[in-house]
Write an enzyme that holds these catalytic residues in place. Sequence first.
Site, PDB file in Angstrom:
ATOM      1  N   ASP A 234      28.630   5.001  37.994  1.00  0.00           N
ATOM      2  CA  ASP A 234      29.107   6.180  37.271  1.00  0.00           C
ATOM      3  C   ASP A 234      28.691   7.386  38.100  1.00  0.00           C
ATOM      4  OD1 ASP A 234      29.871   4.484  35.275  1.00  0.00           O
ATOM      5  OD2 ASP A 234      28.418   5.160  33.789  1.00  0.00           O
ATOM      6  N   ASP A 393      36.366   2.239  26.141  1.00  0.00           N
ATOM      7  CA  ASP A 393      35.025   2.597  25.677  1.00  0.00           C
ATOM      8  C   ASP A 393      34.963   2.413  24.160  1.00  0.00           C
ATOM      9  OD1 ASP A 393      34.355   3.560  28.325  1.00  0.00           O
ATOM     10  OD2 ASP A 393      35.592   5.309  27.884  1.00  0.00           O
TER      11      ASP A 393
HETATM   12  O1  1PR Z   1      38.916   8.958  30.446  1.00  0.00           O
HETATM   13  O2  1PR Z   1      40.386   8.277  32.324  1.00  0.00           O
HETATM   14  O3  1PR Z   1      38.921  10.273  32.538  1.00  0.00           O
HETATM   15  O4  1PR Z   1      37.981   7.992  32.511  1.00  0.00           O
HETATM   16  C1  1PR Z   1      36.633   8.283  32.362  1.00  0.00           C
HETATM   17  C2  1PR Z   1      35.868   7.046  32.715  1.00  0.00           C
HETATM   18  O5  1PR Z   1      34.493   7.375  32.740  1.00  0.00           O
HETATM   19  C3  1PR Z   1      36.062   5.919  31.739  1.00  0.00           C
HETATM   20  O6  1PR Z   1      36.222   4.722  32.442  1.00  0.00           O
HETATM   21  C4  1PR Z   1      34.750   5.883  30.946  1.00  0.00           C
HETATM   22  O7  1PR Z   1      34.390   4.535  30.674  1.00  0.00           O
HETATM   23  C5  1PR Z   1      33.768   6.490  31.916  1.00  0.00           C
HETATM   24  N1  1PR Z   1      32.724   7.285  31.244  1.00  0.00           N
HETATM   25  C6  1PR Z   1      32.878   8.474  30.654  1.00  0.00           C
HETATM   26  N2  1PR Z   1      31.685   8.924  30.216  1.00  0.00           N
HETATM   27  C7  1PR Z   1      30.783   8.010  30.522  1.00  0.00           C
HETATM   28  C8  1PR Z   1      29.348   8.090  30.248  1.00  0.00           C
HETATM   29  O8  1PR Z   1      28.584   7.156  30.519  1.00  0.00           O
HETATM   30  N3  1PR Z   1      28.907   9.209  29.684  1.00  0.00           N
HETATM   31  N4  1PR Z   1      30.841   5.873  31.622  1.00  0.00           N
HETATM   32  C9  1PR Z   1      31.424   6.961  31.165  1.00  0.00           C
HETATM   33  C10 1PR Z   1      31.161   4.677  31.265  1.00  0.00           C
HETATM   34  C11 1PR Z   1      30.216   2.646  31.224  1.00  0.00           C
HETATM   35  C12 1PR Z   1      30.202   1.695  32.310  1.00  0.00           C
HETATM   36  C13 1PR Z   1      28.788   1.294  32.629  1.00  0.00           C
HETATM   37  C14 1PR Z   1      28.615   0.014  31.862  1.00  0.00           C
HETATM   38  C15 1PR Z   1      27.486  -0.830  32.368  1.00  0.00           C
HETATM   39  N5  1PR Z   1      30.148   3.939  31.730  1.00  0.00           N
HETATM   40  O9  1PR Z   1      30.809   2.182  33.413  1.00  0.00           O
HETATM   41  O10 1PR Z   1      28.742   1.188  33.978  1.00  0.00           O
HETATM   42  O11 1PR Z   1      28.397   0.310  30.494  1.00  0.00           O
HETATM   43  O12 1PR Z   1      26.268  -0.203  32.174  1.00  0.00           O
HETATM   44  P1  1PR Z   1      24.936  -1.063  32.037  1.00  0.00           P
HETATM   45  O13 1PR Z   1      25.131  -2.294  32.866  1.00  0.00           O
HETATM   46  O14 1PR Z   1      23.866  -0.204  32.615  1.00  0.00           O
HETATM   47  O15 1PR Z   1      24.758  -1.340  30.592  1.00  0.00           O
HETATM   48  P2  1PR Z   1      39.095   8.938  31.897  1.00  0.00           P
END
Ligand code: 1PR
Length: 541
Positions: A234, A393
Amino acid sequence: MPTVYLLDYVAGNVRSLSNAIEKCGYTVSRVSSPEEVANADKLILPGVGHFGHCMSQLASAGYLPAVKAHIAAGKPFMAICVGIQALFEGSVEDPGVSGLGLIKGSLDRFDDKDKSVPHIGWNSANSGSKSLHDLQPGSKYYYVHSYKYPYKAGELEAQGWTVATGTYGNETFVGAVAKDNILATQFHPEKSGVAGLRVLKSFLTSEGVKSLGQQLTGPAPTGGLTRRVIACLDVRTNDQGDLVVTKGDQYDVREKGDERGVRNLGKPVEMAKKYYEQGADEVTFLNITSFRDCPIADLPMLEILRRTAETVFVPLTIGGGIRDTVDTDGTKVSALEIATMYFKSGADKVSIGSDAVLAAEEYYSLGRKLFGNTAIEQISRAYGNQAVVVSIDPKRVFVPKQDATRHATIHTAFPGPKGEEYCWYACTIKGGRETRDMDVVELVQAVEAMGAGEILLNCIDRDGTNSGFDLELINQVKSSIRIPVIASSGAGNPSHFEEVFQKTPTDAALGAGMFHRGEYTVQQVKDHLAEKGLEVRKFEG
Ligand code: 1PR
């Protein structure tokens, strides 16, 4: 440096291939007109999109006679992915379109009754006891395709081809063929790590031609599609304006305490390389704040991708902000244009989050009709559905009874705070900030209909908790669609990966925090899976 000519007939995602060729010590010259083909000594035809698109682009730009003449003159010719398919007479993907017809036969589609389609991941290219451009029995190669030529023993060999095969479920398909000056691979050598670079080198140096078809001794190849382990980064701008790898707890990426700065876990390019060298089968970047206040062409993520693709020879996915938008100067920019910029910078897949939910809402409100105008449809039409991932999500919503909601519920083994025994998973947008009245089943079925090729299934409840993947969620989604699913969120140790592969039919599993914090390496996860009898790709240094 010697030069190799690349047929860039759709202005597509050939950056990775160029990087891989350069890594082998060759200069790349992009052929952009049929006349230039005559100058080419070694010519490579990369395949992009679907069969009909590939053939019609080649035909309309006038390339077909030039390519045929190049091959007939005995000059080295290599075709990749849809490129190998173009050598056949036709494909059920586009029944009215003719291929080059150099190989007799027509392609069909993988049967999706008992397995995910497209076939995505690392599989064998088994040439039996015959030498075929340095394919090795213990190596794995990266495939991504829905259509294939079914292997029938002796058939292509009778036409003079040396053949390598892969097996997916109970189907054995042609993974590579070679004859004289021609080499064609269904897998992507440029995305197959060192094993793929070896094949490219064999073609480029013509070494493989000398030994083609020779009898080999050595271990017999075994196995099929391996368990895919993905590292996810991320990425967002921190308060100092630098792009950093961060990681949230249930999507909150700010440090605890008074300052609440964005958690900084390292530099994206360096970390991607580290995971590649640990054996990650793919690397995913999610630009979690997408682009704000910056001209799109100057997106820092583009530079990160370009630099990563120079040293990381496994598939790269990029997500965040892929939607129709307006640039800082007021110009409208389509999702397809943004995706194209990413592909040209080295991405192999783009991942769409919020926009997919909004498109699915519209799909249902218009009576499940499609008009070809969503980002998913446009990008998959141009680059193939395997290039479009939808990142979800979801959040759990507990209900006391199965019929307490119109949404697809499950009977959960983990009841809610008031003892609720049922739950459904609500889709969110904007990084979990906004919850919509749509469940995951509705979403995945809509985006599959639109042409998405894969689902990246996060889970806000589990994200960053180290408590393991949400198996109930993964099973619900897997039973609703045919396209592959990547399980994500909650991985805290190698046995969580084992658990998700043993207890769900997931196609891949992704980890973030446990790798970033240095608690475990990708290699340790794979060693653990191998110990438990699950087949994994070994990293070849
Ligand atoms: O909506 O098309 O602009 O895409 C935004 C992207 O950013 C989406 O794929 C959304 O999942 C991601 N995103 C937005 N905010 C966050 C955040 O964390 N605040 N991250 C985010 C999503 C989740 C996974 C993470 C897994 C594994 N992160 O990517 O890597 O949950 O984590 P872990 O193994 O540590 O538990 P758009």
